[in-house]
Design an enzyme around this catalytic site. Structure first.
Site, PDB file in Angstrom:
ATOM      1  N   SER A   7       0.839  -1.194   0.000  1.00 37.57           N
ATOM      2  CA  SER A   7       0.000   0.000   0.000  1.00 37.57           C
ATOM      3  C   SER A   7       0.888   1.264   0.000  1.00 37.57           C
ATOM      4  O   SER A   7       1.668   1.456  -0.928  1.00 37.57           O
ATOM      5  CB  SER A   7      -0.946  -0.056   1.203  1.00 37.57           C
ATOM      6  OG  SER A   7      -2.025   0.829   1.060  1.00 37.57           O
TER       7      SER A   7
ATOM      8  N   HIS B  97      -7.882  -5.784   1.722  1.00 34.45           N
ATOM      9  CA  HIS B  97      -6.683  -4.942   1.646  1.00 34.45           C
ATOM     10  C   HIS B  97      -5.538  -5.463   2.511  1.00 34.45           C
ATOM     11  O   HIS B  97      -4.376  -5.406   2.118  1.00 34.45           O
ATOM     12  CB  HIS B  97      -7.021  -3.502   2.029  1.00 34.45           C
ATOM     13  CG  HIS B  97      -5.907  -2.542   1.754  1.00 34.45           C
ATOM     14  ND1 HIS B  97      -5.373  -2.354   0.494  1.00 34.45           N
ATOM     15  CD2 HIS B  97      -5.200  -1.722   2.573  1.00 34.45           C
ATOM     16  CE1 HIS B  97      -4.393  -1.469   0.555  1.00 34.45           C
ATOM     17  NE2 HIS B  97      -4.266  -1.062   1.802  1.00 34.45           N
TER      18      HIS B  97
END
Length: 262
Positions: free
Chosen positions: A98, A234
């Protein structure tokens, strides 16, 4: 006053297990709001041929009293200054998830451009390339109210429920997360006209996460390009089964790269 090189490195880098005989190093970059511990403990489980160095950014852990970085360039300058002496010693690979994928990319670009140093492999996870349309059009989250921000955090998953249920702890956690998101949301770079790396690049992502433009990362290297999709959203990499898959893969790729490097 500038810190001596060793002190500077220990401030910026966490290493749970020093391995002077390791033949390569894996440098890991935290996700937004993250500390160094998640990756530093990889040093206890990875094969002894790989030493793990985990980046610790200001505003958290032992650096909690330091102000957050305001730009990705500040992150890059600090990390590169701390790492360069080490990276000249032996082969290294980069891993980032990320926000960490952006810092990995920016650090790799600076290392190549300024110091002519290149990783033997770069592993990028859970993020579109910064110059991709998907990324440029992504909504900004760092300016949301705390309440809306928390709703968004719940929606992407991966934040422990006990943390979300504890407002006092959250007050400590949110500033670092918002600061890192502010950095990445205000980072702009152009798509490379030519690949600046020649090493292999692997992208990981969670199958249930919002779609990321992983293919766009291919522009940064002329080396082999691989995408690995794993179960989860995620924070799929926090799952122990997925973590084992990632670490086994990283170990195999880095050890293979070492042979090519030597």
């Amino acid at each position: 006053m500038e810190l001596p090189a060793t002190n500077r490195m220990e401030k910026v880098i966490s290493c749970f297990r020093k391995r002077p005989d390791a033949v390569a190093r894996l440098i890991c970059f935290p996700w937004a709001g993250g500390g160094s511990i998640h990756y530093a403990r990889w040093g206890n489980v990875l094969h002894s041929s790989i030493e793990v160095l985990s980046v610790r950014l200001p505003g958290r852990e032992s650096r909690s009293r330091e102000p957050f970085h305001q730009s990705l360039q500040q992150v890059v300058d600090e990390v590169v200054a701390a790492l360069v002496p080490l990276l000249k010693e032996k082969p290294f690979a980069l891993f980032g998830h990320s926000f960490g994928a952006f810092t990995s990319f920016a650090v790799a670009e600076a290392l190549k451009r300024v110091h002519n140093l290149e990783p033997v492999h770069i592993f990028l996870s859970g993020a579109s390339a910064p110059y991709s349309e998907t990324r440029i059009k992504a909504p900004k989250r760092s300016d949301l109210s705390d309440e809306d921000f928390l709703q968004w955090m719940i929606s992407i998953g991966g934040t422990p429920p006990e943390l979300l249920a504890n407002p006092e702890v959250l007050k400590l956690f949110l500033p670092a997360l918002k600061a890192d998101l502010h950095v990445v949301e205000n980072y702009r770079c152009n798509k490379p006209e030519h690949p600046f790396l020649s090493c292999p690049l692997t992208c990981f992502d969670g199958k249930d996460d919002i779609p990321h433009d992983l293919q766009a990362w291919k522009s940064i290297t002329s080396g082999d390009f691989t995408i690995r999709m794993l179960d989860g959203s995620h924070f799929y990499l926090k799952d122990s089964g997925n973590e084992k898959i990632i670490l086994d893969y990283v170990t195999k790729q880095v050890e293979t790269s070492e042979m090519d490097y030597l």
